[in-house]
Design a protein around this motif. Sequence first.
Motif, short mmCIF file in Angstrom:
data_model
loop_
_atom_site.label_atom_id
_atom_site.label_comp_id
_atom_site.label_asym_id
_atom_site.label_seq_id
_atom_site.Cartn_x
_atom_site.Cartn_y
_atom_site.Cartn_z
N PHE A 55 37.27 36.20 26.34
CA PHE A 55 36.68 34.93 25.95
C PHE A 55 36.22 34.16 27.18
CE2 PHE A 55 39.30 36.15 22.35
CZ PHE A 55 38.36 36.02 21.33
N CYS A 56 35.03 33.57 27.08
CA CYS A 56 34.47 32.75 28.15
C CYS A 56 35.45 31.65 28.50
CB CYS A 56 33.13 32.17 27.67
SG CYS A 56 32.40 31.00 28.81
N THR A 57 35.69 31.45 29.79
CA THR A 57 36.67 30.44 30.20
C THR A 57 36.14 29.02 30.01
OG1 THR A 57 35.87 30.67 32.47
CG2 THR A 57 37.85 31.92 31.87
N THR A 58 34.82 28.88 29.80
CA THR A 58 34.24 27.55 29.60
C THR A 58 34.13 27.21 28.12
OG1 THR A 58 32.99 27.79 31.64
CG2 THR A 58 32.26 26.06 30.11
N CYS A 59 33.46 28.10 27.35
CA CYS A 59 33.15 27.75 25.95
C CYS A 59 33.92 28.57 24.92
CB CYS A 59 31.64 27.89 25.71
SG CYS A 59 31.10 29.61 25.54
N PHE A 60 34.63 29.62 25.35
CA PHE A 60 35.45 30.47 24.48
C PHE A 60 34.64 31.34 23.53
CE2 PHE A 60 37.91 26.87 25.92
CZ PHE A 60 38.93 27.53 26.59
N ASN A 61 33.36 31.51 23.84
CA ASN A 61 32.56 32.53 23.19
C ASN A 61 33.03 33.89 23.73
OD1 ASN A 61 30.50 33.80 21.81
ND2 ASN A 61 28.89 33.18 23.22
N VAL A 62 32.64 34.98 23.06
CA VAL A 62 32.98 36.29 23.63
C VAL A 62 32.13 36.52 24.88
CG1 VAL A 62 33.86 37.45 21.57
CG2 VAL A 62 31.40 37.36 21.96
N GLN A 67 32.44 34.06 32.59
CA GLN A 67 31.66 33.17 31.72
C GLN A 67 30.72 33.99 30.85
OE1 GLN A 67 29.84 30.13 34.29
NE2 GLN A 67 31.19 28.72 33.20
N CYS A 68 30.40 33.44 29.66
CA CYS A 68 29.50 34.16 28.75
C CYS A 68 28.05 34.01 29.24
CB CYS A 68 29.64 33.63 27.33
SG CYS A 68 28.93 32.01 27.07
N ARG A 69 27.17 34.77 28.63
CA ARG A 69 25.75 34.80 28.99
C ARG A 69 25.13 33.39 28.87
NH1 ARG A 69 22.03 35.47 25.37
NH2 ARG A 69 23.59 35.88 23.80
N ILE A 70 25.54 32.63 27.85
CA ILE A 70 24.93 31.31 27.62
C ILE A 70 25.39 30.31 28.69
CG2 ILE A 70 24.85 29.38 25.98
CD1 ILE A 70 25.02 31.60 23.76
N CYS A 71 26.67 30.33 29.01
CA CYS A 71 27.17 29.42 30.04
C CYS A 71 26.59 29.75 31.41
CB CYS A 71 28.70 29.46 30.09
SG CYS A 71 29.49 28.66 28.70
N ARG A 72 26.26 31.03 31.63
CA ARG A 72 25.70 31.43 32.93
C ARG A 72 24.21 31.12 33.05
NH1 ARG A 72 28.10 36.57 32.07
NH2 ARG A 72 26.01 37.41 31.95
#
Length: 197
Positions: A55-62, A67-72
């Motif tokens: 899970f993304c450490t920022t938004c908890f998406n997979v 970090q997930c693709r969206i947060c990056r």
Amino acid sequence: MYEGAIQDLIDELGRLPGVGPKSAQRIAFHVLSADPADVNRLAGALRKVKDLVRFCTTCFNVAESEQCRICRDPRRTEEVLCVVEEPKDVVAIERTGEFRGRYHVLGGAINPLEGIGPDNLRIRELLGRLGSGAVRELILATDPNTEGEATATYLALMVKPMGIAVTRLASGLPVGGDLEYADEITLGRAFEGRRAV
Ligand SMILES: [Zn+2]
């Protein structure tokens, strides 16, 4: 009913969500008669999802990294944050192509009957993110059912005093339903027509 490995497989498949005993049996016999290469690929995919996905450490998406693709993605604005219940809701909203902000995945919804309260969700982490001051609008995109509405109401009460605009997806979504089952056009319109709460 059957002996050994085939029954073990039917039992395991039957524990999956949405798979009844008949489907479990059908899938098990499909696997039995399938090409070994296809079965190996399936087994590999099952193992890989547990080894690689976190899970993304920022938004908890997979995610497959910290970090997930969206947060990056630096092209996405940090000013609008969309709160959803599950990673599958992120996928549903991304499919509409209407949203260029970031997400926060709660990991469920408030559900007193199942003992799920605010502390069981990623609400503390959400408030932490909002504390940075970058977010101007918080979109509450929890499911249009009792638990989703209760969660949205709770979040609105918590966040409004922080001086952040709080909006909820417009009506038109199937009431009592699940965000992921809304078609792209309906969900896209609900997004465009979101209203302040
Ligand atoms: Zn993320």
